[in-house]
Every structure is written in C-alpha cells, then in structure tokens.
Scaffold this motif. Structure first.
Motif, short mmCIF file in Angstrom:
data_model
loop_
_atom_site.label_atom_id
_atom_site.label_comp_id
_atom_site.label_asym_id
_atom_site.label_seq_id
_atom_site.Cartn_x
_atom_site.Cartn_y
_atom_site.Cartn_z
N PRO A 205 -4.35 -0.60 -15.05
CA PRO A 205 -4.95 -0.80 -13.72
C PRO A 205 -4.22 -1.89 -12.92
CG PRO A 205 -6.29 -1.89 -15.36
CD PRO A 205 -5.19 -1.19 -16.11
N TYR A 206 -3.05 -1.53 -12.41
CA TYR A 206 -2.24 -2.52 -11.68
C TYR A 206 -2.90 -3.01 -10.41
CZ TYR A 206 1.63 -1.40 -14.82
OH TYR A 206 2.42 -1.24 -15.94
N ILE A 207 -3.90 -2.30 -9.98
CA ILE A 207 -4.59 -2.68 -8.74
C ILE A 207 -5.19 -4.09 -8.86
CG2 ILE A 207 -6.76 -1.59 -9.46
CD1 ILE A 207 -5.36 -1.92 -5.87
N PHE A 208 -5.59 -4.46 -10.10
CA PHE A 208 -6.16 -5.79 -10.29
C PHE A 208 -5.11 -6.88 -10.05
CE2 PHE A 208 -9.05 -3.30 -13.17
CZ PHE A 208 -10.19 -3.45 -12.39
N LEU A 209 -3.89 -6.67 -10.55
CA LEU A 209 -2.82 -7.63 -10.31
C LEU A 209 -2.44 -7.68 -8.84
CD1 LEU A 209 -0.37 -7.11 -13.32
CD2 LEU A 209 -2.00 -8.96 -12.96
N ILE A 210 -2.42 -6.51 -8.20
CA ILE A 210 -2.08 -6.46 -6.78
C ILE A 210 -3.08 -7.26 -5.96
CG2 ILE A 210 -1.90 -4.93 -4.78
CD1 ILE A 210 -0.81 -2.79 -6.71
N LEU B 84 -4.97 -9.66 -7.01
CA LEU B 84 -4.83 -11.08 -7.35
C LEU B 84 -3.73 -11.73 -6.51
CD1 LEU B 84 -5.17 -13.62 -9.17
CD2 LEU B 84 -3.48 -12.58 -10.70
N PHE B 85 -2.57 -11.09 -6.47
CA PHE B 85 -1.44 -11.69 -5.76
C PHE B 85 -1.65 -11.65 -4.24
CE2 PHE B 85 0.76 -10.81 -9.82
CZ PHE B 85 1.16 -12.11 -10.08
N ILE B 86 -2.33 -10.63 -3.76
CA ILE B 86 -2.62 -10.60 -2.33
C ILE B 86 -3.55 -11.76 -1.95
CG2 ILE B 86 -3.91 -9.31 -0.58
CD1 ILE B 86 -2.71 -6.77 -1.65
N CYS B 87 -4.49 -12.08 -2.85
CA CYS B 87 -5.39 -13.19 -2.58
C CYS B 87 -4.68 -14.55 -2.71
CB CYS B 87 -6.58 -13.15 -3.55
SG CYS B 87 -7.71 -11.77 -3.27
N LEU B 88 -3.72 -14.62 -3.62
CA LEU B 88 -3.00 -15.88 -3.81
C LEU B 88 -1.94 -16.12 -2.75
CD1 LEU B 88 -2.39 -15.97 -7.69
CD2 LEU B 88 -3.99 -17.36 -6.37
N SER C 157 0.83 -1.21 0.00
CA SER C 157 0.00 0.00 0.00
C SER C 157 0.86 1.25 0.00
CB SER C 157 -0.93 0.00 1.21
OG SER C 157 -1.78 -1.13 1.20
N PHE C 158 1.94 1.22 0.76
CA PHE C 158 2.84 2.37 0.81
C PHE C 158 3.49 2.63 -0.55
CE2 PHE C 158 7.16 4.02 1.49
CZ PHE C 158 6.86 5.25 2.09
N ILE C 159 3.99 1.55 -1.17
CA ILE C 159 4.66 1.70 -2.47
C ILE C 159 3.66 2.10 -3.55
CG2 ILE C 159 5.94 0.44 -4.25
CD1 ILE C 159 7.23 -1.19 -2.05
N TYR C 160 2.43 1.64 -3.42
CA TYR C 160 1.40 1.93 -4.43
C TYR C 160 1.15 3.43 -4.56
CZ TYR C 160 -3.03 1.70 -6.95
OH TYR C 160 -4.03 1.87 -7.88
N GLN C 161 1.30 4.16 -3.47
CA GLN C 161 1.07 5.60 -3.52
C GLN C 161 2.05 6.30 -4.46
OE1 GLN C 161 0.78 7.38 0.45
NE2 GLN C 161 0.32 5.35 1.30
N TYR C 162 3.24 5.73 -4.63
CA TYR C 162 4.27 6.35 -5.46
C TYR C 162 4.39 5.68 -6.83
CZ TYR C 162 5.51 8.26 -0.92
OH TYR C 162 5.46 8.90 0.31
N SER C 163 4.17 4.36 -6.86
CA SER C 163 4.30 3.65 -8.13
C SER C 163 3.44 2.39 -8.11
CB SER C 163 5.76 3.27 -8.38
OG SER C 163 5.86 2.46 -9.53
N PRO C 164 2.25 2.43 -8.73
CA PRO C 164 1.40 1.24 -8.79
C PRO C 164 2.09 0.05 -9.45
CG PRO C 164 0.16 3.19 -9.39
CD PRO C 164 1.60 3.61 -9.30
N LYS C 165 2.91 0.32 -10.46
CA LYS C 165 3.61 -0.76 -11.14
C LYS C 165 4.61 -1.45 -10.21
CE LYS C 165 6.36 -1.82 -15.25
NZ LYS C 165 6.99 -1.27 -16.48
N ALA C 166 5.35 -0.66 -9.44
CA ALA C 166 6.31 -1.24 -8.50
C ALA C 166 5.59 -2.04 -7.42
CB ALA C 166 7.14 -0.13 -7.87
N ALA C 167 4.43 -1.57 -6.99
CA ALA C 167 3.65 -2.29 -5.98
C ALA C 167 3.18 -3.63 -6.54
CB ALA C 167 2.46 -1.44 -5.55
N ALA C 168 2.79 -3.63 -7.82
CA ALA C 168 2.35 -4.87 -8.46
C ALA C 168 3.51 -5.85 -8.59
CB ALA C 168 1.75 -4.58 -9.83
N ILE C 169 4.69 -5.34 -8.92
CA ILE C 169 5.88 -6.19 -9.03
C ILE C 169 6.23 -6.81 -7.68
CG2 ILE C 169 8.36 -6.19 -9.47
CD1 ILE C 169 7.85 -4.08 -11.63
N LEU C 170 6.13 -6.00 -6.62
CA LEU C 170 6.41 -6.51 -5.28
C LEU C 170 5.44 -7.61 -4.90
CD1 LEU C 170 7.84 -6.43 -2.55
CD2 LEU C 170 6.29 -4.56 -1.88
#
Length: 240
Positions: A202-207, A209-213, A129-142
């Motif tokens: 919309p990287y939020i969808f990937l985020i 997904l991985f949080i659920c997995l 959530s913290f990284i998402y504020q600055y870079s949604p793509k980086a948050a999705a990669i994490l």
C-alpha cells in the motif's frame, strides 16, 4: 586605549588555537575580548598581556599556577585550558537553535499561504497523482525524493561550502527539519518490514506521509537558504 592591529590579530589566532573553529562565534568572541581588554588597559592600567590573561580567566578558562612574570612565557596561561570557550560555544548552539525554532514556527503560516508555495505544492501533488495511476511505487519514490533532496542539499552545502562548514549559525540551521526527516526514515523502515511479504504494497500510505511532510521540510529548506545567503555575504566581507 585602542588595541593595535597586531594585538587584535594575536587575539584572533589565540581563539583559533583554543579551538574556536566557527568563524561567526570567533568574530563575536573577538569583539567581546578586544573591548574587555581595552577597558582593563584603560581603567585598571594593566598591560596587554595581563589584561588578556584576566579576560581569558573571566571566561572560566584555567590559568597556570603561580604568578605570571616577565620571566615566564605568559602565553602558556592562554592555551592551558579552553573549557570556558567550549561552554560558550555550547550555549551559543542552544541559543541559535531556540531562535531558529521560534523563527520557523512564526513564519510557517505565512509560508504555507504564499502563492509560490501553493503553486509548487499543487504541481507536486498533480505530478504524483498522475504517476500513481501507472506505478504506485514510482509515485512513492517521487514523493520521497521531493522531501529527501532538500535535506541532502543542506548536507552538501553544510559539508563542502567553506563559509557554511565553519559557521555555527548555518550548522544549526541545517539541523532544522531533521526531526521530520528522521520520522520519515523510521516510517519507511517499518513499512518495508511490515509489508515485506505483501504482493501489492500500500504505497499510498508512504505517499500521504511525504505529502504531509513536504510543507514542513520545504519551509525549513527555505529558511536554511536564506541564512546561507546571509552567511556567505558576511563571510565574503570578512575575508575580503
């Protein structure tokens, strides 16, 4: 009658030559074959060679045609075919897979409620959530790495650890979680293709997904580590 050490070692080498490469399966077969041969020698008054040939045939392996006499190389019958052992290994694969799946789902609720996992999961969500504020793509990669690194570690130990590479139990355990892993892989591929021309993906969808997995993959990884430790300990005792 108990078999001698040389006879037991001969049976072990015979299993290796018949492509029983997994040490834990070979150990189980060795114990079974030794007991069966000893019973036949004691109860049917057979010699070691004939008793082993009969046990070999009892697994569904074919023998050479004709009577095996003292003038023939009796070991030919032991290595002519190993279809019975191949079937035994396939059956063990199915059995171990069923046991792992039952264990996985049985222990999943307790794992999800454990304080250690809850803390770990909450910290991961906060970091993403913290990284998402600055870079949604980086948050999705994490979020992606948090899941994939566990599967990669299983692959590493499954390939480069001798005790694990030759253990059917570890190999089957490594496959646990692959369904979730494969689902995420195809989802990423579809996401990249569908939003290929989008300016802001919309990287939020990937985020999400991985949080659920993550909980499912994390539990599979924990079970794998537990089996890996037990396997390594047993293997060290075997070779020591």
């Amino acid at each position: 009658m108990k078999l001698s050490k040389d006879q037991i070692q001969f049976i072990d080498r015979y299993l290796i030559k018949n492509e029983v490469k997994f040490w834990d399966v070979r150990l189980e077969l060795l114990d079974h074959i030794v007991s069966s041969v000893e019973d036949k020698i004691t109860n049917e008054q057979l010699g070691f060679e004939e008793a082993l040939l009969q046990v070999h045939r009892g697994f569904g392996n074919q023998l050479i045609r004709g009577r095996v006499s003292k003038h023939n190389d009796w070991t030919r019958g032991l290595y002519q075919a190993n279809n019975g052992f191949k079937k035994f290994i396939r059956d063990k694969q199915k059995e171990i897979t069923r046991k792992h799946r039952r264990l996985y789902w049985k222990t999943l609720p307790k794992f999800l409620l454990s304080p250690r996992f809850i803390i770990e999961f909450v910290l991961l969500i906060l970091l993403i959530s913290f990284i998402y504020q600055y870079s949604p793509k980086a948050a999705a990669i994490l979020a992606c790495l948090a899941c994939y690194i566990m599967e990669f570690s299983k692959l590493y130990f499954g390939l480069f650890n001798k005790a694990s590479r030759r253990s059917l139990r570890v190999q089957m355990s490594a496959n646990l979680g692959m369904l979730f892993f494969s689902f995420s892989y195809f989802t990423i591929a579809g996401f990249g293709s569908y939003f290929e021309d989008a300016v802001a993906k919309p990287y939020i969808f990937l985020i999400l997904l991985f949080i659920c997995l993550f909980p499912f993959l994390r539990h599979a990884h924990g079970l794998f580590n537990s089996i890996l430790r037990d396997n390594s300990r047993e293997y060290k005792m075997l070779v020591s």
